[in-house]
Write an enzyme that holds these catalytic residues in place. Sequence first.
Site, PDB file in Angstrom:
ATOM      1  N   HIS A  96      35.961  39.634  30.013  1.00 39.21           N
ATOM      2  CA  HIS A  96      35.443  38.313  29.589  1.00 39.21           C
ATOM      3  C   HIS A  96      36.233  38.047  28.193  1.00 39.21           C
ATOM      4  O   HIS A  96      36.266  39.194  27.537  1.00 39.21           O
ATOM      5  CB  HIS A  96      34.149  38.198  29.611  1.00 39.21           C
ATOM      6  CG  HIS A  96      33.222  38.902  28.742  1.00 39.21           C
ATOM      7  ND1 HIS A  96      33.296  38.728  27.520  1.00 39.21           N
ATOM      8  CD2 HIS A  96      32.707  40.013  29.045  1.00 39.21           C
ATOM      9  CE1 HIS A  96      32.567  39.871  26.891  1.00 39.21           C
ATOM     10  NE2 HIS A  96      32.138  40.388  27.929  1.00 39.21           N
ATOM     11  N   GLU A 123      27.709  43.578  33.587  1.00 45.13           N
ATOM     12  CA  GLU A 123      27.728  44.675  32.614  1.00 45.13           C
ATOM     13  C   GLU A 123      26.568  45.738  32.508  1.00 45.13           C
ATOM     14  O   GLU A 123      25.624  45.570  33.478  1.00 45.13           O
ATOM     15  CB  GLU A 123      27.606  43.868  31.200  1.00 45.13           C
ATOM     16  CG  GLU A 123      27.602  44.856  29.876  1.00 45.13           C
ATOM     17  CD  GLU A 123      29.049  45.529  29.837  1.00 45.13           C
ATOM     18  OE1 GLU A 123      29.403  46.582  30.755  1.00 45.13           O
ATOM     19  OE2 GLU A 123      29.594  45.372  28.822  1.00 45.13           O
TER      20      GLU A 123
END
Length: 360
Positions: free
Chosen positions: A101, A206
Amino acid sequence: MRFLATFGPALVGLAASAHAASINYTTVKEYFLQDESSTDASTFDYTAVNFGLINRTYPADKDINSPQTKTQWERFYHQVLTLNKDSSQDVEYKVLFLGRHGEGWHNAAEDYYGTPAWNCYWAELDGNCTATWFDAALTTAGMGQALVAHNFWQKEINEQHIHTPDSYYVSPLKRTLQTANYTFTGLKLPHGSTPFVPLIKELFREGISIHTCDHRHSRSYIHELFPSWPIERGFTEKDELWNGVTAETSAAQDARSRKALESVFFSSTDPKQNTFVSVTSHSGEIASILRVLGHRAFSLNTGAVIPVLVRAEKLAATPTSSSLSWTVSPHCTAPPVTSVSACVCPSSAAPVTIPLVWNL
Protein backbone atom coordinates in the site's frame (compact mmCIF):
# COMPACT_ATOMS: atom_id res chain seq x y z
CA MET A 1 -7.10 14.86 27.41
CA ARG A 2 -7.08 11.71 29.55
CA PHE A 3 -6.07 8.12 29.06
CA LEU A 4 -8.21 5.16 30.08
CA ALA A 5 -7.36 1.49 30.15
CA THR A 6 -10.02 -0.84 28.85
CA PHE A 7 -10.30 -4.30 27.43
CA GLY A 8 -10.97 -4.49 23.73
CA PRO A 9 -13.05 -7.06 21.85
CA ALA A 10 -13.47 -10.59 23.09
CA LEU A 11 -10.13 -12.38 23.22
CA VAL A 12 -10.49 -14.38 20.03
CA GLY A 13 -8.01 -15.46 17.43
CA LEU A 14 -5.18 -15.71 19.96
CA ALA A 15 -3.65 -18.73 18.29
CA ALA A 16 -3.09 -19.55 14.64
CA SER A 17 -3.34 -23.01 13.22
CA ALA A 18 -0.12 -24.39 11.84
CA HIS A 19 -0.71 -26.89 9.08
CA ALA A 20 1.86 -29.33 7.87
CA ALA A 21 2.60 -28.21 4.34
CA SER A 22 0.17 -29.76 1.87
CA ILE A 23 1.67 -27.50 -0.79
CA ASN A 24 5.38 -26.87 -1.12
CA TYR A 25 6.30 -23.42 -2.47
CA THR A 26 9.58 -22.40 -4.07
CA THR A 27 10.67 -19.21 -5.78
CA VAL A 28 11.89 -19.80 -9.32
CA LYS A 29 15.02 -17.67 -9.66
CA GLU A 30 16.88 -16.06 -12.56
CA TYR A 31 13.82 -14.27 -13.88
CA PHE A 32 13.66 -11.14 -11.69
CA LEU A 33 16.29 -8.76 -10.29
CA GLN A 34 14.63 -8.86 -6.87
CA ASP A 35 15.51 -12.57 -6.62
CA GLU A 36 19.25 -11.78 -6.80
CA SER A 37 21.34 -11.03 -3.72
CA SER A 38 23.11 -8.22 -5.59
CA THR A 39 19.88 -6.19 -5.88
CA ASP A 40 19.56 -3.60 -3.09
CA ALA A 41 15.94 -3.44 -1.93
CA SER A 42 16.40 0.03 -0.43
CA THR A 43 17.21 1.59 -3.82
CA PHE A 44 15.12 -0.70 -6.03
CA ASP A 45 12.71 1.19 -8.32
CA TYR A 46 10.32 -1.18 -10.02
CA THR A 47 9.26 1.52 -12.51
CA ALA A 48 12.84 1.93 -13.78
CA VAL A 49 13.53 -1.77 -14.43
CA ASN A 50 10.40 -3.22 -16.03
CA PHE A 51 9.11 -4.60 -12.69
CA GLY A 52 12.57 -6.15 -12.31
CA LEU A 53 12.12 -8.57 -15.23
CA ILE A 54 15.58 -9.61 -16.42
CA ASN A 55 16.36 -9.11 -20.10
CA ARG A 56 17.14 -12.68 -21.21
CA THR A 57 16.12 -15.47 -23.52
CA TYR A 58 13.87 -18.37 -22.45
CA PRO A 59 13.74 -22.04 -23.45
CA ALA A 60 10.17 -21.50 -24.69
CA ASP A 61 11.30 -18.81 -27.16
CA LYS A 62 11.91 -21.59 -29.69
CA ASP A 63 8.15 -22.14 -29.92
CA ILE A 64 7.42 -18.51 -30.87
CA ASN A 65 7.45 -17.30 -34.45
CA SER A 66 9.91 -14.39 -34.68
CA PRO A 67 10.53 -14.10 -30.93
CA GLN A 68 12.64 -11.00 -31.57
CA THR A 69 9.42 -9.14 -32.40
CA LYS A 70 7.91 -9.93 -29.00
CA THR A 71 8.44 -7.90 -25.86
CA GLN A 72 10.19 -9.30 -22.80
CA TRP A 73 6.87 -9.62 -20.96
CA GLU A 74 5.19 -11.36 -23.89
CA ARG A 75 7.96 -13.94 -24.04
CA PHE A 76 7.99 -14.34 -20.26
CA TYR A 77 4.25 -14.99 -20.21
CA HIS A 78 4.71 -17.65 -22.89
CA GLN A 79 7.51 -19.17 -20.79
CA VAL A 80 5.24 -19.42 -17.73
CA LEU A 81 2.45 -21.00 -19.79
CA THR A 82 4.96 -23.52 -21.11
CA LEU A 83 6.22 -24.34 -17.63
CA ASN A 84 2.63 -25.09 -16.61
CA LYS A 85 1.88 -27.10 -19.76
CA ASP A 86 4.97 -29.27 -19.30
CA SER A 87 4.46 -29.91 -15.57
CA SER A 88 2.42 -32.61 -13.85
CA GLN A 89 -1.07 -31.96 -12.51
CA ASP A 90 0.41 -31.63 -9.01
CA VAL A 91 2.67 -28.74 -10.02
CA GLU A 92 1.56 -25.21 -10.79
CA TYR A 93 3.43 -22.01 -11.67
CA LYS A 94 2.07 -18.55 -10.90
CA VAL A 95 3.44 -15.03 -10.96
CA LEU A 96 2.43 -13.12 -7.83
CA PHE A 97 2.46 -9.33 -8.17
CA LEU A 98 2.96 -8.31 -4.54
CA GLY A 99 2.02 -4.66 -4.04
CA ARG A 100 2.52 -2.70 -0.83
CA HIS A 101 0.00 0.00 0.00
CA GLY A 102 0.96 3.64 -0.38
CA GLU A 103 1.92 5.77 2.61
CA GLY A 104 -0.76 5.72 5.32
CA TRP A 105 -1.28 8.07 8.23
CA HIS A 106 0.28 5.50 10.53
CA ASN A 107 3.48 5.61 8.44
CA ALA A 108 3.54 9.40 8.67
CA ALA A 109 2.93 9.26 12.44
CA GLU A 110 5.75 6.77 12.98
CA ASP A 111 8.10 9.07 11.06
CA TYR A 112 6.93 12.01 13.20
CA TYR A 113 7.20 10.38 16.63
CA GLY A 114 10.09 8.04 15.91
CA THR A 115 9.84 4.26 15.89
CA PRO A 116 10.54 3.56 19.61
CA ALA A 117 7.89 6.03 20.83
CA TRP A 118 5.49 4.93 18.11
CA ASN A 119 5.72 1.25 18.97
CA CYS A 120 5.36 1.56 22.73
CA TYR A 121 2.71 4.27 23.00
CA TRP A 122 1.36 6.27 20.07
CA ALA A 123 0.53 3.27 17.87
CA GLU A 124 -1.79 1.96 20.60
CA LEU A 125 -4.02 5.04 20.25
CA ASP A 126 -6.53 5.72 17.49
CA GLY A 127 -4.78 8.96 16.55
CA ASN A 128 -3.85 12.41 17.84
CA CYS A 129 -5.41 15.85 17.53
CA THR A 130 -4.59 16.14 13.83
CA ALA A 131 -4.73 12.64 12.34
CA THR A 132 -6.39 9.24 12.77
CA TRP A 133 -4.45 6.06 12.21
CA PHE A 134 -6.91 3.43 13.38
CA ASP A 135 -7.21 1.31 10.20
CA ALA A 136 -5.20 4.08 8.59
CA ALA A 137 -6.23 5.72 5.33
CA LEU A 138 -3.75 6.86 2.68
CA THR A 139 -2.08 10.24 2.95
CA THR A 140 -1.95 12.50 -0.10
CA ALA A 141 1.55 11.15 -0.73
CA GLY A 142 0.23 7.59 -0.47
CA MET A 143 -2.45 8.30 -3.06
CA GLY A 144 0.29 9.64 -5.33
CA GLN A 145 2.33 6.45 -4.91
CA ALA A 146 -0.67 4.35 -5.91
CA LEU A 147 -1.17 6.54 -8.97
CA VAL A 148 2.49 5.99 -9.90
CA ALA A 149 1.71 2.27 -9.92
CA HIS A 150 -1.42 2.94 -12.01
CA ASN A 151 0.53 4.90 -14.60
CA PHE A 152 3.30 2.31 -14.73
CA TRP A 153 0.83 -0.53 -15.28
CA GLN A 154 -0.68 1.46 -18.16
CA LYS A 155 2.78 2.06 -19.61
CA GLU A 156 3.56 -1.67 -19.40
CA ILE A 157 0.24 -2.50 -21.05
CA ASN A 158 0.82 -0.05 -23.88
CA GLU A 159 4.52 -0.67 -24.50
CA GLN A 160 5.29 -4.15 -23.16
CA HIS A 161 1.89 -5.75 -23.85
CA ILE A 162 2.12 -7.22 -20.37
CA HIS A 163 -0.46 -9.84 -19.47
CA THR A 164 -2.53 -8.18 -16.75
CA PRO A 165 -3.61 -10.12 -13.64
CA ASP A 166 -6.01 -13.01 -14.06
CA SER A 167 -7.19 -12.53 -10.48
CA TYR A 168 -6.94 -9.80 -7.85
CA TYR A 169 -6.79 -10.06 -4.06
CA VAL A 170 -6.68 -7.26 -1.52
CA SER A 171 -6.26 -6.98 2.24
CA PRO A 172 -9.35 -5.67 4.07
CA LEU A 173 -7.50 -2.75 5.68
CA LYS A 174 -8.48 0.66 4.36
CA ARG A 175 -5.07 1.71 3.03
CA THR A 176 -4.79 -1.40 0.86
CA LEU A 177 -8.35 -1.09 -0.42
CA GLN A 178 -7.61 2.50 -1.45
CA THR A 179 -4.27 1.55 -3.00
CA ALA A 180 -5.79 -1.22 -5.12
CA ASN A 181 -8.55 1.14 -6.22
CA TYR A 182 -6.15 3.92 -7.28
CA THR A 183 -3.80 1.44 -8.93
CA PHE A 184 -6.17 -0.59 -11.08
CA THR A 185 -9.41 1.35 -11.54
CA GLY A 186 -9.57 3.03 -14.93
CA LEU A 187 -6.76 1.10 -16.61
CA LYS A 188 -7.29 0.51 -20.32
CA LEU A 189 -6.94 -3.26 -20.19
CA PRO A 190 -6.19 -5.39 -23.24
CA HIS A 191 -9.16 -7.05 -24.93
CA GLY A 192 -10.18 -10.22 -23.13
CA SER A 193 -8.43 -9.32 -19.87
CA THR A 194 -9.95 -10.12 -16.51
CA PRO A 195 -11.69 -6.98 -15.24
CA PHE A 196 -10.50 -5.47 -12.00
CA VAL A 197 -12.88 -6.84 -9.37
CA PRO A 198 -10.70 -7.77 -6.39
CA LEU A 199 -11.62 -10.32 -3.76
CA ILE A 200 -11.28 -8.84 -0.27
CA LYS A 201 -9.42 -11.47 1.73
CA GLU A 202 -8.93 -11.43 5.51
CA LEU A 203 -5.75 -13.46 5.63
CA PHE A 204 -3.76 -11.11 3.39
CA ARG A 205 -3.94 -8.36 6.04
CA GLU A 206 -0.93 -6.90 7.83
CA GLY A 207 0.76 -8.74 10.67
CA ILE A 208 -1.61 -8.40 13.60
CA SER A 209 -0.06 -6.38 16.41
CA ILE A 210 -1.55 -4.30 19.21
CA HIS A 211 -1.28 -1.22 16.97
CA THR A 212 -4.67 0.23 16.06
CA CYS A 213 -3.59 0.62 12.43
CA ASP A 214 -3.87 -3.19 12.25
CA HIS A 215 -7.48 -3.14 13.48
CA ARG A 216 -9.85 -3.27 10.51
CA HIS A 217 -13.24 -1.66 10.14
CA SER A 218 -16.43 -3.72 10.08
CA ARG A 219 -17.57 -5.74 7.10
CA SER A 220 -20.46 -3.31 6.64
CA TYR A 221 -18.09 -0.34 6.51
CA ILE A 222 -15.84 -2.06 3.95
CA HIS A 223 -18.82 -3.03 1.79
CA GLU A 224 -20.09 0.55 1.88
CA LEU A 225 -16.69 1.82 0.67
CA PHE A 226 -16.51 -0.57 -2.29
CA PRO A 227 -19.95 -2.14 -2.75
CA SER A 228 -19.10 -3.84 -6.07
CA TRP A 229 -16.08 -5.71 -4.67
CA PRO A 230 -16.74 -9.24 -3.42
CA ILE A 231 -15.82 -10.15 0.14
CA GLU A 232 -14.73 -13.72 0.78
CA ARG A 233 -17.13 -16.16 2.38
CA GLY A 234 -16.86 -16.34 6.17
CA PHE A 235 -15.64 -12.74 6.56
CA THR A 236 -16.91 -11.60 9.96
CA GLU A 237 -18.76 -8.36 10.65
CA LYS A 238 -16.37 -7.34 13.43
CA ASP A 239 -12.62 -7.85 13.43
CA GLU A 240 -12.22 -11.00 15.50
CA LEU A 241 -8.44 -11.25 15.05
CA TRP A 242 -7.37 -7.93 16.61
CA ASN A 243 -7.85 -7.34 20.35
CA GLY A 244 -5.24 -4.76 21.34
CA VAL A 245 -3.61 -7.17 23.80
CA THR A 246 -1.82 -9.91 21.89
CA ALA A 247 0.19 -9.91 18.67
CA GLU A 248 1.06 -12.56 16.10
CA THR A 249 4.48 -14.10 16.23
CA SER A 250 6.31 -14.46 12.92
CA ALA A 251 5.54 -18.19 12.98
CA ALA A 252 1.82 -17.52 13.46
CA GLN A 253 1.77 -14.98 10.64
CA ASP A 254 3.60 -17.37 8.30
CA ALA A 255 1.00 -20.04 9.05
CA ARG A 256 -1.71 -17.52 8.16
CA SER A 257 0.10 -16.52 4.96
CA ARG A 258 0.44 -20.16 3.95
CA LYS A 259 -3.28 -20.66 4.46
CA ALA A 260 -4.01 -17.59 2.33
CA LEU A 261 -1.79 -18.91 -0.47
CA GLU A 262 -3.55 -22.28 -0.35
CA SER A 263 -6.71 -20.56 -1.55
CA VAL A 264 -4.83 -18.96 -4.47
CA PHE A 265 -3.02 -22.02 -5.83
CA PHE A 266 -4.88 -25.02 -7.29
CA SER A 267 -8.11 -23.14 -6.70
CA SER A 268 -9.71 -22.45 -10.09
CA THR A 269 -11.30 -24.67 -12.70
CA ASP A 270 -8.32 -24.06 -15.00
CA PRO A 271 -5.56 -23.11 -12.54
CA LYS A 272 -2.71 -23.32 -15.03
CA GLN A 273 -4.29 -20.57 -17.12
CA ASN A 274 -4.87 -18.37 -14.07
CA THR A 275 -1.17 -17.54 -13.97
CA PHE A 276 -0.78 -13.84 -13.07
CA VAL A 277 -2.14 -12.88 -9.64
CA SER A 278 -2.20 -9.46 -7.96
CA VAL A 279 -2.06 -9.25 -4.15
CA THR A 280 -2.29 -5.76 -2.64
CA SER A 281 -1.06 -6.02 0.93
CA HIS A 282 1.43 -4.69 3.48
CA SER A 283 5.16 -4.68 4.18
CA GLY A 284 4.96 -7.18 7.03
CA GLU A 285 2.56 -9.50 5.23
CA ILE A 286 4.58 -9.41 2.02
CA ALA A 287 7.69 -10.25 4.06
CA SER A 288 5.79 -13.23 5.50
CA ILE A 289 4.63 -14.37 2.06
CA LEU A 290 8.22 -14.18 0.79
CA ARG A 291 9.38 -16.36 3.70
CA VAL A 292 6.73 -18.96 2.87
CA LEU A 293 7.81 -18.88 -0.79
CA GLY A 294 11.47 -19.37 0.09
CA HIS A 295 12.32 -15.97 -1.40
CA ARG A 296 15.12 -13.89 0.04
CA ALA A 297 14.12 -11.03 2.32
CA PHE A 298 13.15 -8.03 0.19
CA SER A 299 11.62 -4.99 1.87
CA LEU A 300 9.26 -2.91 -0.27
CA ASN A 301 8.94 0.87 -0.04
CA THR A 302 5.40 2.22 0.33
CA GLY A 303 3.55 1.88 -2.96
CA ALA A 304 6.11 -0.49 -4.51
CA VAL A 305 5.31 -3.68 -6.44
CA ILE A 306 7.40 -6.78 -7.14
CA PRO A 307 6.49 -9.88 -9.15
CA VAL A 308 7.68 -13.32 -8.00
CA LEU A 309 7.56 -16.51 -10.08
CA VAL A 310 6.39 -19.33 -7.81
CA ARG A 311 6.40 -23.09 -8.26
CA ALA A 312 3.80 -24.85 -6.11
CA GLU A 313 3.68 -28.61 -5.69
CA LYS A 314 0.97 -30.62 -3.97
CA LEU A 315 2.28 -33.07 -1.40
CA ALA A 316 0.70 -36.34 -0.39
CA ALA A 317 1.06 -35.68 3.35
CA THR A 318 -2.14 -35.21 5.32
CA PRO A 319 -2.26 -31.79 7.02
CA THR A 320 -2.04 -31.77 10.81
CA SER A 321 -2.74 -28.92 13.17
CA SER A 322 -0.96 -27.47 16.15
CA SER A 323 -1.37 -24.28 18.13
CA LEU A 324 0.94 -21.31 17.67
CA SER A 325 0.96 -18.90 20.60
CA TRP A 326 0.65 -15.15 20.19
CA THR A 327 2.62 -12.74 22.34
CA VAL A 328 1.72 -9.96 24.78
CA SER A 329 3.21 -6.51 24.06
CA PRO A 330 3.68 -4.16 27.03
CA HIS A 331 3.33 -0.45 26.28
CA CYS A 332 3.37 2.89 28.11
CA THR A 333 0.26 4.60 29.50
CA ALA A 334 1.62 8.10 28.75
CA PRO A 335 3.98 9.52 26.12
CA PRO A 336 7.39 7.90 26.60
CA VAL A 337 10.72 9.46 27.33
CA THR A 338 12.06 9.70 23.80
CA SER A 339 15.04 7.58 22.82
CA VAL A 340 16.67 6.88 19.48
CA SER A 341 17.17 3.21 20.25
CA ALA A 342 14.52 2.14 22.77
CA CYS A 343 11.30 3.20 24.45
CA VAL A 344 11.47 4.34 28.06
CA CYS A 345 8.17 4.88 29.87
CA PRO A 346 7.91 7.73 32.39
CA SER A 347 8.30 6.58 36.00
CA SER A 348 4.67 7.50 36.62
CA ALA A 349 3.41 5.47 33.64
CA ALA A 350 4.39 1.86 34.12
CA PRO A 351 3.95 -0.42 31.07
CA VAL A 352 0.62 -2.26 30.74
CA THR A 353 -0.70 -4.98 28.46
CA ILE A 354 -4.26 -3.72 28.01
CA PRO A 355 -5.59 -1.40 25.27
CA LEU A 356 -5.47 2.37 25.59
CA VAL A 357 -8.40 4.62 24.69
CA TRP A 358 -7.58 8.18 23.73
CA ASN A 359 -10.08 10.89 24.58
CA LEU A 360 -10.11 14.63 23.89
